[in-house]
Design a protein around this motif. Structure first.
Motif, short mmCIF file in Angstrom:
data_model
loop_
_atom_site.label_atom_id
_atom_site.label_comp_id
_atom_site.label_asym_id
_atom_site.label_seq_id
_atom_site.Cartn_x
_atom_site.Cartn_y
_atom_site.Cartn_z
N PRO A 199 0.84 -1.20 0.00
CA PRO A 199 0.00 0.00 0.00
C PRO A 199 0.88 1.26 0.00
CG PRO A 199 -0.05 -1.09 2.16
CD PRO A 199 0.75 -1.98 1.25
N LYS A 211 -2.73 -4.17 -5.27
CA LYS A 211 -2.58 -4.75 -3.94
C LYS A 211 -1.75 -6.02 -4.06
CE LYS A 211 -6.09 -6.99 -1.99
NZ LYS A 211 -6.05 -8.45 -1.96
N ARG A 270 3.42 -16.04 2.09
CA ARG A 270 2.37 -16.41 1.12
C ARG A 270 2.99 -16.90 -0.20
NH1 ARG A 270 -2.69 -12.12 1.55
NH2 ARG A 270 -3.16 -12.54 3.74
N SER A 320 9.16 -4.01 8.18
CA SER A 320 7.90 -3.60 8.84
C SER A 320 7.51 -4.53 9.97
CB SER A 320 6.70 -3.48 7.90
OG SER A 320 7.00 -2.68 6.80
N ARG A 328 15.58 -5.22 6.75
CA ARG A 328 15.94 -3.89 7.28
C ARG A 328 14.92 -3.49 8.33
NH1 ARG A 328 11.43 -1.67 7.23
NH2 ARG A 328 10.35 -1.22 5.34
N GLY A 333 12.83 -0.18 10.27
CA GLY A 333 12.49 1.23 10.26
C GLY A 333 11.26 1.51 11.09
N SER A 372 0.47 -6.85 12.70
CA SER A 372 -0.31 -7.86 11.99
C SER A 372 -0.18 -7.63 10.49
CB SER A 372 -1.77 -7.76 12.43
OG SER A 372 -2.57 -8.58 11.62
N GLY A 373 0.48 -8.54 9.81
CA GLY A 373 0.66 -8.39 8.35
C GLY A 373 1.34 -7.07 8.00
N GLY A 374 2.18 -6.56 8.89
CA GLY A 374 2.91 -5.32 8.62
C GLY A 374 2.16 -4.08 9.08
N TYR A 375 0.93 -4.24 9.53
CA TYR A 375 0.18 -3.08 10.06
C TYR A 375 0.28 -3.06 11.57
CZ TYR A 375 -2.27 -2.38 5.59
OH TYR A 375 -2.59 -2.13 4.28
N LYS A 395 -10.53 -2.87 9.50
CA LYS A 395 -10.62 -4.35 9.60
C LYS A 395 -9.36 -5.00 10.13
CE LYS A 395 -14.18 -6.52 7.05
NZ LYS A 395 -14.62 -7.16 5.81
N LYS A 448 -9.04 -11.32 15.65
CA LYS A 448 -9.41 -12.51 14.85
C LYS A 448 -10.29 -13.41 15.72
CE LYS A 448 -6.90 -11.32 11.25
NZ LYS A 448 -7.62 -10.63 10.18
C1 MCA Z 1 -6.06 -7.65 5.71
N1 MCA Z 1 -6.70 -8.15 6.78
C2 MCA Z 1 -5.87 -8.18 7.81
C3 MCA Z 1 -4.66 -7.61 7.34
N2 MCA Z 1 -4.81 -7.29 6.04
N3 MCA Z 1 -6.01 -8.60 9.08
C4 MCA Z 1 -4.98 -8.47 9.91
N4 MCA Z 1 -3.78 -7.92 9.52
C5 MCA Z 1 -3.61 -7.49 8.23
N5 MCA Z 1 -2.46 -6.94 7.85
C6 MCA Z 1 -8.06 -8.68 6.90
C7 MCA Z 1 -8.92 -8.36 5.71
O1 MCA Z 1 -9.66 -7.19 5.97
C8 MCA Z 1 -9.79 -9.59 5.61
O2 MCA Z 1 -10.86 -9.50 6.51
C9 MCA Z 1 -8.92 -10.72 6.09
O3 MCA Z 1 -7.95 -10.09 6.94
C10 MCA Z 1 -8.20 -11.47 5.02
O4 MCA Z 1 -7.76 -10.55 4.06
P1 MCA Z 1 -6.72 -10.90 2.93
O5 MCA Z 1 -7.42 -10.87 1.61
O6 MCA Z 1 -5.95 -12.11 3.29
O7 MCA Z 1 -5.79 -9.64 3.08
P2 MCA Z 1 -5.01 -8.95 1.99
O8 MCA Z 1 -5.85 -7.91 1.35
O9 MCA Z 1 -4.35 -9.98 1.13
O10 MCA Z 1 -3.90 -8.17 2.86
C11 MCA Z 1 -2.86 -8.81 3.53
C12 MCA Z 1 -1.56 -8.03 3.26
C13 MCA Z 1 -1.83 -6.56 3.63
C14 MCA Z 1 -1.19 -8.15 1.82
C15 MCA Z 1 -0.46 -8.62 4.13
O11 MCA Z 1 -2.24 -6.47 4.99
C16 MCA Z 1 -0.67 -5.67 3.36
O12 MCA Z 1 -0.47 -5.23 2.23
N6 MCA Z 1 0.14 -5.37 4.36
C17 MCA Z 1 1.26 -4.48 4.26
C18 MCA Z 1 1.20 -3.44 5.31
C19 MCA Z 1 2.31 -2.40 5.14
O13 MCA Z 1 2.58 -1.88 4.09
N7 MCA Z 1 2.98 -2.07 6.23
C20 MCA Z 1 4.06 -1.14 6.25
C21 MCA Z 1 3.84 -0.11 7.32
P3 MCA Z 1 -12.32 -10.02 6.10
O14 MCA Z 1 -12.12 -11.42 5.62
O15 MCA Z 1 -13.08 -9.92 7.36
O16 MCA Z 1 -12.78 -9.09 5.02
S1 MCA Z 1 5.28 1.00 7.39
C22 MCA Z 1 6.17 0.30 8.64
O17 MCA Z 1 5.72 -0.59 9.27
C23 MCA Z 1 7.58 0.71 8.96
C24 MCA Z 1 7.91 2.12 8.72
C25 MCA Z 1 8.54 -0.17 8.19
O18 MCA Z 1 9.53 -0.59 8.79
O19 MCA Z 1 8.26 -0.43 7.00
#
Ligand code: MCA
Ligand code: AMP
Length: 506
Positions: A205, A231, A256, A278, A300, A302, A405-408, A469, A474
């Motif tokens: 994202p 995505k 994955r 992350s 890395r 951050g 959780s998943g980087g969030y 979400k 969970k």
């Molecule tokens: C989606 N869901 C999640 C998450 N993502 N639940 C918990 N943790 C998550 N991270 C929910 C959805 O809403 C959905 O709920 C169910 O879990 C399954 O979704 P799914 O389709 O598997 O999810 P996805 O759309 O494939 O997303 C997973 C993901 C995504 C690809 C890992 O969360 C993602 O892109 N994460 C990256 C986050 C990121 O960029 N972090 C960097 C932050 P329901 O079934 O009820 O609808 S910056 C940072 O941290 C620092 C600075 C650093 O060091 O980088």
């Protein structure tokens, strides 16, 4: 001379016909297209009365236009404020009230809810941007000129505010300057050897540091290209990997992808670098990835407040379970959390950092800012770690009550506050326990009043409108009481232990 980040980016692009972005469905944006569109956005924003220092808040789906809007806002001297596309209306109300943006850009599909909220909170303009580049922002910008000279900015002027959840429940806006962003991205271009020949597979994202600053700024400053996916989808990533030279991801991307039989050495033969960050990358994932692809993932470390602090080496040994060395220009020390006194090598303590990467403080929270800096300017990260005999930094835990959780990031307090406000709830504890897909799974333990009955499904439903979400538990469990120590503090470590196998496979 101006230190506007966009001026720096522009100065490094030699060939405007070079591709900056190619989308999954082959929409192409050259650097020339990008600067022209950013210029239109900047002219339009200035026309709307946006002044240097004004906030432009954006909650949209990922698209090239959304990334180019970031460049337009920064070029105009304004402050870019991206918001997680999962945030609910209740969450947005806080961000808008706190940041007081002059302009809010939302999805066409959410305009009917957000426009009235924005108007009530005195946002001057609410525009829309859809995932296909549709919406009123782009329509209006068509009438504006593509030529725009970046508004001069000083190095310490703000380019962006990114909200991070707070331990007390209230999110804090981390203020990042042009220098913070430029210095870190330039360092990473060199450290990770990015050149104009690189093609980054971008599936993160773009509302957080990882996808916005680490991935996109590095590509922009290298004059390289990216394949920009809306995505993360393992099949799509596998389809595009053969043309990529690099990918950046959170650990969930790697776990994955490892489940896909198509992931082979042959599939990634064109790739020179896989980066993870992350959240902690399990040593097992690192080893399995090497066995399957021949690549050692470069991990890395951050934070939103600091950009990137450490990195495993490009050439030397990339050690699984470590986050490598402090980046050039970044000072890192491990101290006793209470006294702030530096600890001997190998001892575990609080990680603190200082450098041009470290942010300017929390938006309108001078006390919180002061509390997180030492008098000598080091920022207290809240991460616990040690430095080994070879100088590698290890993160061994968190001093802050944080779930990733998943980087969030999810701050338990925020979820507990919502649960505690529900009828019949006496108290709750929200913890993170090992989860095979997300690394940690948000889990709640709730104590109900004697005459009340806990209903997991009804509680989850009620939380849905309140929290994004990814923050939702969970699972929710009910208990007669929460374990406490003699000081009355909830012993979350005991709860984490009790539920540690909850999401284990098998
Ligand atoms: C989606 N869901 C999640 C998450 N993502 N639940 C918990 N943790 C998550 N991270 C929910 C959805 O809403 C959905 O709920 C169910 O879990 C399954 O979704 P799914 O389709 O598997 O999810 P996805 O759309 O494939 O997303 C997973 C993901 C995504 C690809 C890992 O969360 C993602 O892109 N994460 C990256 C986050 C990121 O960029 N972090 C960097 C932050 P329901 O079934 O009820 O609808 S910056 C940072 O941290 C620092 C600075 C650093 O060091 O980088
Ligand atoms: P955020 O607030 O989203 O910026 O998340 C920053 C936090 O993510 C850091 O304080 C760490 O706790 C964590 N983090 C980032 N990268 C890593 C990593 N490679 N290993 C372990 N934790 C990490």
């Amino acid at each position: 001379m101006s230190d506007n980040l966009v001026t720096l980016i522009r100065s490094r692009i030699a060939d405007p016909s070079k591709t900056f972005i190619e989308t999954g469905d082959r929409r192409i944006f050259t650097y020339g297209d990008t600067f022209a569109m950013a210029g239109r956005f900047a002219n339009m924003l200035v026309g709307l009365g946006v002044q240097p220092g004004d906030r432009v808040a954006v909650q949209v789906d990922k698209s090239p236009e959304a990334l180019i809007l970031y460049l337009g806002v920064v070029a105009a001297g304004a402050i870019y404020l991206p918001l997680n596309s999962g945030y609910t209306l209740a969450e947005l109300e806080y961000f808008i009230g706190d940041a007081e943006p002059r302009v809010f850009v939302c999805r066409p599909s959410t305009e009917k809810d957000i426009a009235p909220l924005a108007a009530r909170l005195d946002v001057a303009h609410c525009l829309t941007l859809g995932g296909n580049g549709d919406g009123s922002l782009v329509e209006k910008a068509k009438a504006a000129s593509p030529d725009f000279t970046e508004v001069p900015r000083k190095a310490d002027d703000l380019a962006a505010i990114l909200y991070t959840s707070g331990t007390t429940g209230r999110s804090k806006g981390a203020m990042l300057s042009h220098r913070n962003l430029a210095s870190n991205a330039l360092t990473l271009v060199d450290y990770w050897r990015f050149t104009a020949d690189d093609v980054l597979l971008h599936a993160l994202p773009i509302f957080h540091t990882h996808g916005l600053f680490v991935a996109s700024n590095v590509i922009l400053l290298a004059g390289a290209s990216m394949i920009f996916l809306a995505k993360f989808d393992a099949d799509e990533v596998i389809r595009h990997l053969p043309r990529a030279t690099s990918m950046m991801g959170v650990p969930t991307f790697y776990t994955r992808l490892l489940q896909a039989p198509q992931l082979t050495k042959d599939l990634v033969k064109h790739v020179r670098l896989f980066v993870s960050g992350s959240a902690p990358l399990l040593a097992d994932t690192h080893k399995e990835w090497e066995a399957r692809t021949g690549h050692r993932i470069l991990e890395r470390y951050g934070m939103t407040e600091t950009n990137m602090n450490t990195s495993n080496p490009y050439d030397g040994d990339r050690v699984a379970g470590t986050v490598g060395f402090p980046l050039p220009g970044v000072s890192l020390r491990v101290v006793d959390p209470e006294s702030g006194k530096p600890l001997a090598q190998g001892e575990i303590g609080m990680i603190e950092v200082k450098g041009p990467n470290v942010f300017q403080g929390y938006w309108r929270m001078p006390e919180k800012t002061a509390a997180e800096f030492r008098p000598d300017g080091f920022f207290i990260t809240g991460d616990l770690g040690k430095i080994d005999e070879r100088g590698y930094v290890h993160i061994v835990g968190r001093g802050k009550d944080l779930i990733i959780s998943g980087g969030y990031n999810v701050y338990p307090k925020e979820v507990e506050t919502e649960i505690d406000a529900m009828p019949g709830v006496v108290e709750s504890a929200v913890i993170g326990v090992p989860h095979p897909d997300f690394g940690e799974g948000v889990t709640a333990v709730v104590v109900m009043a004697k005459d009340a009955r806990g209903d997991e499904a009804a509680m989850l439903k009620a939380l849905e409108g309140r929290l994004a979400k990814f923050k939702l538990p969970k699972r929710i469990f009910f208990a007669d009481d929460l374990p406490r120590n003699t000081m009355g503090k909830v012993q979350k470590n005991l709860l984490r232990d009790q539920y540690k196998d909850l999401y284990r496979k098998g």
